[in-house]
Design a protein around this motif. Sequence first.
Motif, short mmCIF file in Angstrom:
data_model
loop_
_atom_site.label_atom_id
_atom_site.label_comp_id
_atom_site.label_asym_id
_atom_site.label_seq_id
_atom_site.Cartn_x
_atom_site.Cartn_y
_atom_site.Cartn_z
N ARG A 96 0.83 -1.20 0.00
CA ARG A 96 0.00 0.00 0.00
C ARG A 96 0.87 1.25 0.00
O ARG A 96 0.57 2.24 -0.66
CB ARG A 96 -0.92 0.00 1.22
CG ARG A 96 -1.90 1.15 1.22
CD ARG A 96 -3.05 0.95 2.17
NE ARG A 96 -2.62 0.36 3.42
CZ ARG A 96 -3.38 0.36 4.52
NH1 ARG A 96 -4.58 0.90 4.48
NH2 ARG A 96 -2.96 -0.19 5.63
N LEU A 101 -2.63 0.31 -5.25
CA LEU A 101 -3.36 1.25 -6.09
C LEU A 101 -3.34 0.79 -7.54
O LEU A 101 -4.36 0.89 -8.24
CB LEU A 101 -2.74 2.64 -5.96
CG LEU A 101 -3.46 3.76 -6.73
CD1 LEU A 101 -4.89 3.93 -6.22
CD2 LEU A 101 -2.70 5.09 -6.59
N ARG A 102 -2.22 0.28 -8.00
CA ARG A 102 -2.15 -0.22 -9.37
C ARG A 102 -3.05 -1.45 -9.55
O ARG A 102 -3.70 -1.61 -10.58
CB ARG A 102 -0.70 -0.56 -9.73
CG ARG A 102 0.20 0.66 -9.83
CD ARG A 102 1.54 0.32 -10.44
NE ARG A 102 2.34 -0.54 -9.57
CZ ARG A 102 3.15 -0.08 -8.63
NH1 ARG A 102 3.26 1.23 -8.42
NH2 ARG A 102 3.85 -0.90 -7.88
N LYS A 115 -5.76 -2.03 -7.90
CA LYS A 115 -7.13 -1.52 -7.86
C LYS A 115 -7.57 -1.00 -9.22
O LYS A 115 -8.77 -1.10 -9.58
CB LYS A 115 -7.22 -0.42 -6.81
CG LYS A 115 -8.57 0.29 -6.73
CD LYS A 115 -8.49 1.47 -5.77
CE LYS A 115 -9.77 2.29 -5.82
NZ LYS A 115 -9.68 3.49 -4.95
N ALA A 116 -6.65 -0.46 -10.01
CA ALA A 116 -6.98 0.13 -11.30
C ALA A 116 -7.30 -0.92 -12.38
O ALA A 116 -7.83 -0.58 -13.44
CB ALA A 116 -5.84 1.02 -11.78
N ARG A 158 -11.29 1.40 -1.42
CA ARG A 158 -12.00 2.63 -1.81
C ARG A 158 -11.24 3.88 -1.42
O ARG A 158 -11.30 4.90 -2.11
CB ARG A 158 -13.40 2.65 -1.17
CG ARG A 158 -14.40 1.70 -1.81
CD ARG A 158 -15.82 2.06 -1.39
NE ARG A 158 -16.00 2.01 0.05
CZ ARG A 158 -16.43 0.94 0.71
NH1 ARG A 158 -16.71 -0.18 0.05
NH2 ARG A 158 -16.58 0.96 2.03
N ARG A 159 -10.53 3.80 -0.31
CA ARG A 159 -9.83 4.98 0.19
C ARG A 159 -8.51 5.23 -0.51
O ARG A 159 -7.93 6.31 -0.40
CB ARG A 159 -9.59 4.84 1.70
CG ARG A 159 -10.87 4.80 2.52
CD ARG A 159 -10.56 4.57 3.99
NE ARG A 159 -9.73 5.64 4.54
CZ ARG A 159 -9.09 5.57 5.70
NH1 ARG A 159 -9.17 4.45 6.41
NH2 ARG A 159 -8.37 6.57 6.13
N GLU A 160 -7.99 4.22 -1.21
CA GLU A 160 -6.69 4.38 -1.86
C GLU A 160 -6.77 5.38 -3.01
O GLU A 160 -7.71 5.38 -3.80
CB GLU A 160 -6.19 3.04 -2.40
CG GLU A 160 -5.61 2.15 -1.33
CD GLU A 160 -4.47 2.80 -0.58
OE1 GLU A 160 -3.40 3.00 -1.18
OE2 GLU A 160 -4.65 3.14 0.61
N SER A 161 -5.79 6.26 -3.09
CA SER A 161 -5.73 7.26 -4.17
C SER A 161 -4.28 7.64 -4.40
O SER A 161 -3.40 7.35 -3.57
CB SER A 161 -6.55 8.50 -3.80
OG SER A 161 -5.97 9.14 -2.66
N GLY A 162 -4.04 8.28 -5.51
CA GLY A 162 -2.68 8.72 -5.81
C GLY A 162 -2.14 9.68 -4.78
O GLY A 162 -0.95 9.64 -4.43
N SER A 163 -2.99 10.55 -4.26
CA SER A 163 -2.53 11.53 -3.28
C SER A 163 -2.12 10.85 -1.97
O SER A 163 -1.14 11.26 -1.33
CB SER A 163 -3.63 12.56 -3.01
OG SER A 163 -4.80 11.94 -2.49
N ARG A 164 -2.85 9.81 -1.58
CA ARG A 164 -2.50 9.09 -0.35
C ARG A 164 -1.18 8.36 -0.51
O ARG A 164 -0.35 8.32 0.40
CB ARG A 164 -3.61 8.11 0.03
CG ARG A 164 -4.91 8.78 0.44
CD ARG A 164 -5.99 7.76 0.73
NE ARG A 164 -5.71 7.03 1.96
CZ ARG A 164 -6.12 7.41 3.16
NH1 ARG A 164 -6.84 8.52 3.30
NH2 ARG A 164 -5.84 6.70 4.24
#
Length: 283
Positions: free
Chosen positions: A87, A93-94, A96-97, A264-270
């Motif tokens: 994480r 994140l990758r 998840k995409a 759901r909470r994972e994002s590039g900014s995080r």
Amino acid sequence: MNPTTNALRTGLRRGVIELRATFTNGQDLWTYFFPTVVLLVAVFWMRGSTVPGTDFSLGARTLPSALGMGLLFGGLLGLANQLVIDREDGTLLRAKAIPDGMLGYLVGKIVLVSAVALIGVVLQLTPGLFFLDGLRLGDPGAWLTLAWVVPLGLVATLPLGAVIGSLVENPRNMGLVVMPIFGLIALSGIFYPINGLPGWLQGVAQVFPLYWLGLGMRSALLPGDLAAVELGGSWRHLETVGVLGAWALLGLVLAPVVLRRMARRESGSRVAARRERAMQRVG
């Protein structure tokens, strides 16, 4: 091809590839072999002591218990650590995409962690056979017991590892998980029978899977008359199945919910924020 089936196959291939890669990584090899060496040295020096009330080697009694402990460490902490690291570096994140990418990712990690845990059992058990007497690997009953204790132990711990890995964001906070487990080791009869502990501490130990994993492995590998020194004077297979099964059910119910929330909470900014914190720690 069904997307779910494709994700499962992809995850299986990923797990095999990662397993192969981990045995070419010096740091990973050190992580696997150093605890094994420490354990074998410990049981070697304990082989001259005896289990209270018997003439059976305390070292031979400790090794199966430690194998159960290794399953918990591998299943719970192994998967949790993988999730926390992946994480932080953006691997999750990758995944998840990609359609069904999280399913494939989790299957791969389960394959990797389970295989490493099983290899750890073999690495620890095999050398011990050469200097510890009394282990009953020649008995078909031992293999039958191992055939259900080991898979049930992994099913009881892997989902819990997924839950912990989803909740812990900083790898440095894994110490907050490890320290209570070390406390449980002292209570769970891994290195010494717990009959002499106060009843309430015995009760605490029996709530958690570690005690039952140790008991299950002892029931598989030790002579039947050693059951007399256990709580209740028996191997308590039904209770072992019940408690480990309850933990497995709890984990299987919680893990999908917590994993979906984490995804759901994972994002590039995080991910970028975690990398920034990691760089500050290194700097």
